[in-house]
Design a protein around this motif. Structure first.
Motif, PDB file in Angstrom:
ATOM      1  N   PRO A 178     -36.366  37.479  12.937  1.00 30.77           N
ATOM      2  CA  PRO A 178     -35.498  37.875  14.060  1.00 30.77           C
ATOM      3  C   PRO A 178     -36.254  37.811  15.381  1.00 30.77           C
ATOM      4  N   GLY A 179     -35.522  37.594  16.440  1.00 29.26           N
ATOM      5  CA  GLY A 179     -36.134  37.583  17.758  1.00 29.26           C
ATOM      6  C   GLY A 179     -36.561  38.974  18.169  1.00 29.26           C
ATOM      7  N   LEU A 180     -37.727  39.088  18.770  1.00 31.19           N
ATOM      8  CA  LEU A 180     -38.259  40.375  19.206  1.00 31.19           C
ATOM      9  C   LEU A 180     -38.640  40.297  20.667  1.00 31.19           C
ATOM     10  N   ALA A 181     -38.546  41.405  21.335  1.00 36.69           N
ATOM     11  CA  ALA A 181     -38.916  41.446  22.743  1.00 36.69           C
ATOM     12  C   ALA A 181     -39.783  42.666  22.996  1.00 36.69           C
ATOM     13  N   GLY A 182     -40.329  42.728  24.180  1.00 38.36           N
ATOM     14  CA  GLY A 182     -41.077  43.920  24.567  1.00 38.36           C
ATOM     15  C   GLY A 182     -42.533  43.624  24.841  1.00 38.36           C
ATOM     16  N   ASP A 183     -43.098  44.390  25.784  1.00 40.82           N
ATOM     17  CA  ASP A 183     -44.521  44.250  26.066  1.00 40.82           C
ATOM     18  C   ASP A 183     -45.259  45.462  25.514  1.00 40.82           C
TER      19      ASP A 183
ATOM     20  N   PHE B 240     -37.800  48.131   8.805  1.00 45.55           N
ATOM     21  CA  PHE B 240     -37.038  47.562   7.697  1.00 45.55           C
ATOM     22  C   PHE B 240     -36.017  48.566   7.207  1.00 45.55           C
ATOM     23  N   GLY B 241     -36.413  49.508   6.438  1.00 50.40           N
ATOM     24  CA  GLY B 241     -35.476  50.492   5.928  1.00 50.40           C
ATOM     25  C   GLY B 241     -36.209  51.653   5.305  1.00 50.40           C
ATOM     26  N   ALA B 242     -35.448  52.558   4.740  1.00 49.65           N
ATOM     27  CA  ALA B 242     -36.013  53.794   4.201  1.00 49.65           C
ATOM     28  C   ALA B 242     -36.653  53.600   2.834  1.00 49.65           C
ATOM     29  N   CYS B 243     -36.551  52.402   2.267  1.00 53.70           N
ATOM     30  CA  CYS B 243     -37.142  52.136   0.953  1.00 53.70           C
ATOM     31  C   CYS B 243     -38.033  50.905   1.042  1.00 53.70           C
ATOM     32  N   GLY B 244     -39.210  50.980   0.476  1.00 56.74           N
ATOM     33  CA  GLY B 244     -40.139  49.859   0.501  1.00 56.74           C
ATOM     34  C   GLY B 244     -39.987  48.900  -0.663  1.00 56.74           C
ATOM     35  N   VAL B 245     -38.969  49.081  -1.490  1.00 61.71           N
ATOM     36  CA  VAL B 245     -38.785  48.235  -2.666  1.00 61.71           C
ATOM     37  C   VAL B 245     -37.848  47.068  -2.332  1.00 61.71           C
ATOM     38  N   PRO B 246     -38.348  45.828  -2.343  1.00 57.77           N
ATOM     39  CA  PRO B 246     -37.476  44.677  -2.078  1.00 57.77           C
ATOM     40  C   PRO B 246     -36.277  44.678  -3.020  1.00 57.77           C
ATOM     41  N   GLY B 247     -35.107  44.354  -2.455  1.00 61.71           N
ATOM     42  CA  GLY B 247     -33.884  44.326  -3.239  1.00 61.71           C
ATOM     43  C   GLY B 247     -33.117  45.631  -3.223  1.00 61.71           C
ATOM     44  N   ASP B 248     -33.763  46.732  -2.833  1.00 57.36           N
ATOM     45  CA  ASP B 248     -33.077  48.016  -2.748  1.00 57.36           C
ATOM     46  C   ASP B 248     -32.105  47.986  -1.563  1.00 57.36           C
ATOM     47  N   VAL B 249     -30.982  48.668  -1.693  1.00 58.60           N
ATOM     48  CA  VAL B 249     -29.963  48.698  -0.644  1.00 58.60           C
ATOM     49  C   VAL B 249     -30.527  49.235   0.685  1.00 58.60           C
ATOM     50  N   HIS B 250     -31.563  50.043   0.621  1.00 56.13           N
ATOM     51  CA  HIS B 250     -32.155  50.619   1.843  1.00 56.13           C
ATOM     52  C   HIS B 250     -33.419  49.891   2.300  1.00 56.13           C
ATOM     53  N   HIS B 251     -33.705  48.701   1.734  1.00 59.46           N
ATOM     54  CA  HIS B 251     -34.935  47.993   2.092  1.00 59.46           C
ATOM     55  C   HIS B 251     -34.889  47.413   3.505  1.00 59.46           C
ATOM     56  N   HIS B 252     -33.769  46.895   3.959  1.00 57.72           N
ATOM     57  CA  HIS B 252     -33.660  46.327   5.304  1.00 57.72           C
ATOM     58  C   HIS B 252     -32.514  46.946   6.109  1.00 57.72           C
ATOM     59  N   ASP B 253     -32.042  48.110   5.717  1.00 54.49           N
ATOM     60  CA  ASP B 253     -30.838  48.653   6.347  1.00 54.49           C
ATOM     61  C   ASP B 253     -31.038  49.154   7.776  1.00 54.49           C
ATOM     62  N   GLN B 254     -32.268  49.315   8.236  1.00 55.21           N
ATOM     63  CA  GLN B 254     -32.492  49.797   9.597  1.00 55.21           C
ATOM     64  C   GLN B 254     -32.955  48.703  10.562  1.00 55.21           C
ATOM     65  N   THR B 255     -33.141  47.485  10.058  1.00 55.09           N
ATOM     66  CA  THR B 255     -33.651  46.403  10.899  1.00 55.09           C
ATOM     67  C   THR B 255     -32.810  46.178  12.159  1.00 55.09           C
ATOM     68  N   PRO B 256     -31.475  46.095  12.082  1.00 58.41           N
ATOM     69  CA  PRO B 256     -30.697  45.867  13.309  1.00 58.41           C
ATOM     70  C   PRO B 256     -30.905  46.970  14.361  1.00 58.41           C
ATOM     71  N   ALA B 257     -30.953  48.218  13.943  1.00 57.66           N
ATOM     72  CA  ALA B 257     -31.170  49.321  14.892  1.00 57.66           C
ATOM     73  C   ALA B 257     -32.571  49.247  15.484  1.00 57.66           C
ATOM     74  N   TRP B 258     -33.574  48.931  14.653  1.00 65.71           N
ATOM     75  CA  TRP B 258     -34.962  48.832  15.127  1.00 65.71           C
ATOM     76  C   TRP B 258     -35.098  47.726  16.167  1.00 65.71           C
ATOM     77  N   LEU B 259     -34.482  46.557  15.895  1.00 64.69           N
ATOM     78  CA  LEU B 259     -34.546  45.434  16.828  1.00 64.69           C
ATOM     79  C   LEU B 259     -33.894  45.773  18.166  1.00 64.69           C
ATOM     80  N   ALA B 260     -32.815  46.553  18.129  1.00 62.64           N
ATOM     81  CA  ALA B 260     -32.095  46.918  19.350  1.00 62.64           C
ATOM     82  C   ALA B 260     -32.746  48.078  20.105  1.00 62.64           C
ATOM     83  N   GLY B 261     -33.744  48.722  19.492  1.00 65.21           N
ATOM     84  CA  GLY B 261     -34.356  49.893  20.122  1.00 65.21           C
ATOM     85  C   GLY B 261     -33.529  51.147  19.947  1.00 65.21           C
ATOM     86  N   ASP B 262     -32.590  51.115  19.004  1.00 65.14           N
ATOM     87  CA  ASP B 262     -31.741  52.272  18.741  1.00 65.14           C
ATOM     88  C   ASP B 262     -32.415  53.231  17.765  1.00 65.14           C
ATOM     89  N   LEU B 263     -31.912  54.444  17.710  1.00 66.70           N
ATOM     90  CA  LEU B 263     -32.391  55.449  16.770  1.00 66.70           C
ATOM     91  C   LEU B 263     -31.224  55.922  15.911  1.00 66.70           C
TER      92      LEU B 263
END
Length: 87
Positions: A1-6, A47-70
């Motif tokens: 994904p595209g990332l920004a910020g200094d 990424f998400g609240a779980c570090g296990v690839p394939g878990d439903v929570h493995h990448h569930d926070q990526t969109p919020a993290w990229l946007a700078g949301d909480l």
């Protein structure tokens, strides 16, 4: 994904200019704790609240993290649900 910020912002990431656009570092997590009202506390991880690839929570926070949301932090035992750890 595209990332920004200094180096001095909440979206801080870095690469090696002229060599790669792949980011080598970025904030691992962002937390905001409201000690007077826990329901107002927020967090996000890349990424998400779980570090296990394939878990439903493995990448569930990526969109919020990229946007700078909480996202809300839930600490109330009455609102939490237990999930089985089958890994």
């Amino acid at each position: 994904p595209g990332l920004a910020g200094d180096h001095d912002c909440v979206l801080s990431t870095s690469s090696v200019p002229g060599v790669t656009h792949d980011c080598l570092r970025g904030p691992a997590a962002r937390y905001v704790w409201d000690l007077g009202d826990r329901d107002r506390s927020r967090w996000v991880v890349p990424f998400g609240a779980c570090g296990v690839p394939g878990d439903v929570h493995h990448h569930d926070q990526t969109p919020a993290w990229l946007a700078g949301d909480l996202l809300p932090v839930t600490t109330d035992w009455e609102r939490l649900t237990e999930e089985r750890d089958d890994h």
